[in-house]
Scaffold this motif. Structure first.
Motif, PDB file in Angstrom:
ATOM      1  N   ASN A 193      10.051   1.804  -1.725  1.00 33.32           N
ATOM      2  CA  ASN A 193       9.083   2.280  -0.713  1.00 33.32           C
ATOM      3  C   ASN A 193       9.713   2.381   0.670  1.00 33.32           C
ATOM      4  O   ASN A 193       9.008   2.555   1.675  1.00 33.32           O
ATOM      5  CB  ASN A 193       7.844   1.383  -0.619  1.00 33.32           C
ATOM      6  CG  ASN A 193       7.088   1.303  -1.933  1.00 33.32           C
ATOM      7  OD1 ASN A 193       7.178   2.216  -2.749  1.00 33.32           O
ATOM      8  ND2 ASN A 193       6.347   0.236  -2.145  1.00 33.32           N
ATOM      9  N   SER A 249       7.016   0.665  -7.418  1.00 29.59           N
ATOM     10  CA  SER A 249       6.530   0.884  -6.043  1.00 29.59           C
ATOM     11  C   SER A 249       5.236   0.111  -5.821  1.00 29.59           C
ATOM     12  O   SER A 249       5.046  -0.563  -4.799  1.00 29.59           O
ATOM     13  CB  SER A 249       6.320   2.391  -5.835  1.00 29.59           C
ATOM     14  OG  SER A 249       5.398   2.613  -4.810  1.00 29.59           O
ATOM     15  N   VAL A 296       1.450   1.790   0.616  1.00 31.15           N
ATOM     16  CA  VAL A 296       2.274   3.009   0.581  1.00 31.15           C
ATOM     17  C   VAL A 296       1.429   4.129   1.175  1.00 31.15           C
ATOM     18  O   VAL A 296       0.297   4.343   0.745  1.00 31.15           O
ATOM     19  CB  VAL A 296       2.654   3.344  -0.880  1.00 31.15           C
ATOM     20  CG1 VAL A 296       3.427   4.647  -0.961  1.00 31.15           C
ATOM     21  CG2 VAL A 296       3.463   2.202  -1.485  1.00 31.15           C
TER      22      VAL A 296
END
Ligand code: KIV
Ligand code: ZN
Length: 545
Positions: free
Chosen positions: A242, A282, A293
């Motif tokens: 990320n 992620s 994110v």
């Protein structure tokens, strides 16, 4: 290893953990390290062992398990290299070695700043003194470990002639990987690429070493700069899931990997990454760090494969390649699909979680199953995203000092938002709290504060829906900072600057169909995390019944 192979050096657990508030527990670090190993990274930078005894233990833990040839009953010829960071001092290097030596393939990564501004103001050392330190400390590290990586910190702003000397000294002293950090994210892609080319042309002995690149994202150029380095011969790239890391972060692993993969025909380069695991890893990192994110994040953002405009949708229906340069399933971002329902059993849940990469057994499985059944009563369709949201609650909470039992909120336009909460502490005692606030969430947090008695500043509060639809799970993330830090919370040294301490920030996460309940859970999770860090049992806080 072929010269077309670009080694992926993941620093999520070291540089990534230097993101403000991203501190992870040992158990979380181990979970992330396992996921990175399954993903296929070549090197895991597991931490900075000299930073604290906890960091050292976490690196040892990873070296002993993820770095071993035998993991979870599976034998591997080549487990990932486990690396520990060290400033160029004997003390740091010894600690790094203590951390990584249980690994089958240990590495020590040592660094010293080389740019004029760092030499003059931070180190107060001349060029000659820096060169002498490199020789002395790389040799010392080499006397302990065969695999040595050296980084001239702030290489992006170091004079080229001095950079050549520094790198040559490191090679002579035994470094086998030379990492070129653009520490402050200052360079432009053509400049950074040129630096890597010149290093290959001018550093004596460079053919014996692997050149690595480590780019920060202060100008949003980290991925572009890393690619420029690779195009000029670098064969290791330092990245974080990320793109987390100091300030604006590091190069994102998923971006570099997918750029190399998607443009393979042009670049002719490959990595060992199993790309369908990217989205899952992620999410895991976002969960354990509490750093969401952004929806439009390349590769792993929620909208990375969403097509909204009519023209785009029309094109997609005719031929997906009109607007898609890679398929969502290549990065594991399949459209959510129905996996389990109300009638599924514990075994089915365990299997599905295992497919998603989470191993749950015993009590943890029983708790997850209870929560799953609870959710299945409220929600017909349970997707992978729901399961991950449910599961990550359990993953991120090392110890529940306080647990929410009941919550009731009265709010609307006709009165004061009022919350009543019932909470049980770790000695089994139940506490009731009532408070009013500017809104329902504020009222709940104040009612909880009244019980826990640890005044905190709420730095961040975010709510998002896990899936679409009116019955979607609401996911809440909070970040808090205690108004007075508990005395036993260790102030951690920032390895980049050596002396500055980090103010502790704690995150919490909660997922429920009711977002007010999710908010209460997230806030309690953050408080539990704070309490775990300061090792204070709930009873010691003088909670009132
Ligand atoms: O950005 C940097 O310079 C670093 C080094 C320690 C490699 O993280
Ligand atoms: Zn860095």
């Amino acid at each position: 290893m072929s010269n077309n192979h670009v080694r992926i050096f993941d620093t999520t657990l070291r540089d990534g953990e230097q993101s403000p508030g991203a501190t992870m527990t040992s158990a979380e670090k181990l979970e992330v390290a396992k996921a990175l190993s399954r993903l296929g990274v070549d090197v895991i930078e597991a931490g900075f062992p000299a930073a604290s005894p906890d960091d050292l233990r976490a690196v040892q833990n990873i070296a002993e398990t993820v770095g071993a040839k035998l993991i979870d009953g599976r034998k591997r010829e080549e487990p990932p290299i486990i690396c520990g960071l060290a400033r160029a001092t004997e003390g740091d290097i010894r600690k790094a070695w203590e951390g990584v030596k249980p690994a089958a393939r240990p590495r020590i990564h040592t660094f010293i700043a080389t740019s004029p501004i760092h030499r003059e103001y931070k180190l107060r050392m001349s060029r000659e003194e820096v060169l002498a330190k490199i020789r002395e400390m790389v040799s010392f590290a080499k006397s302990l470990c065969d695999d040595i990586e050296f980084s001239p910190e702030d290489a992006g702003r170091t004079e080229m002639d001095f950079l050549y000397e520094a790198l040559a000294a490191a090679i002579e002293a035994g470094a086998t990987t030379l990492n070129i950090p653009d520490t402050v994210g200052y360079t432009l892609p053509h400049e950074f690429g040129e630096r890597i080319r010149l290093i290959h042309e001018n550093v004596p002995g460079i053919d014996k070493a692997i050149v690595s690149v480590h780019c920060h994202n202060d100008l949003g150029l980290a991925t572009a700069n890393s690619l420029a380095g690779i195009l000029n011969g670098a064969r290791q790239v330092e990245v974080a899931i990320n793109g987390i890391g100091e300030r604006a972060g590091n190069t994102a692993l998923e971006e570099i990997v997918m750029a190399l993969e998607t443009r393979k025909a042009l670049l002719g380069l490959e990595t060992g990454i199993d790309t369908p695991q990217l989205t899952r890893v992620s999410r895991l990192v976002s969960t354990v760090t509490g750093i969401p994110v952004q929806p439009n994040k390349a590769i792993v953002g929620a909208n990375a494969f969403a097509h909204e405009s009519g023209i785009h949708q029309d094109g997609m229906l005719k031929n997906q390649e009109t607007y898609e340069i890679m398929r969502p399933e290549t990065v594991g971002a399949e459209k959510t699909h129905l996996v389990l329902g109300k009638h599924s059993g514990k075994h089915a849940l365990q299997n599905r979680l295992a497919e998603l990469g989470y191993t749950l057994e015993g009590e943890a499985l029983a708790t997850a199953f209870e929560r799953f059944k609870d959710l299945a009563d409220k929600k017909k369709v349970i997707t992978d995203a729901d399961l991950i949201a449910l599961f990550k609650d359990g993953l991120t909470e090392p110890k529940e000092h306080f647990r929410l039992v009941d919550l009731q909120v009265v709010c609307g336009s006709m009165g004061l938002p009022t919350a009543t909460v019932r909470i049980v502490d770790d000695s089994g005692e139940t506490h009731l709290g009532v408070n009013v606030g500017t809104g329902p969430v504020d009222a709940v947090f104040k009612a909880i504060d009244g019980i826990v008695g640890l005044p905190c500043t709420l730095l961040e509060y975010s709510v998002s829906s896990v899936t679409r639809g009116i019955d979607a799970l609401g996911e809440v993330s909070v970040r808090i900072q205690p108004e007075q830090s508990p005395a036993s919370v260790q102030q951690r040294i920032n390895p980049q600057h050596g002396e500055s301490a980090r103010a502790p920030v704690y995150h919490g996460h909660g997922a429920e169909t009711d977002i007010i309940v999710a908010s209460a859970k997230a806030y309690l999770a953050a408080l539990n995390r704070l309490l775990s860090a300061s090792d204070r049992p709930a009873a010691a806080l003088g909670v009132e019944a």
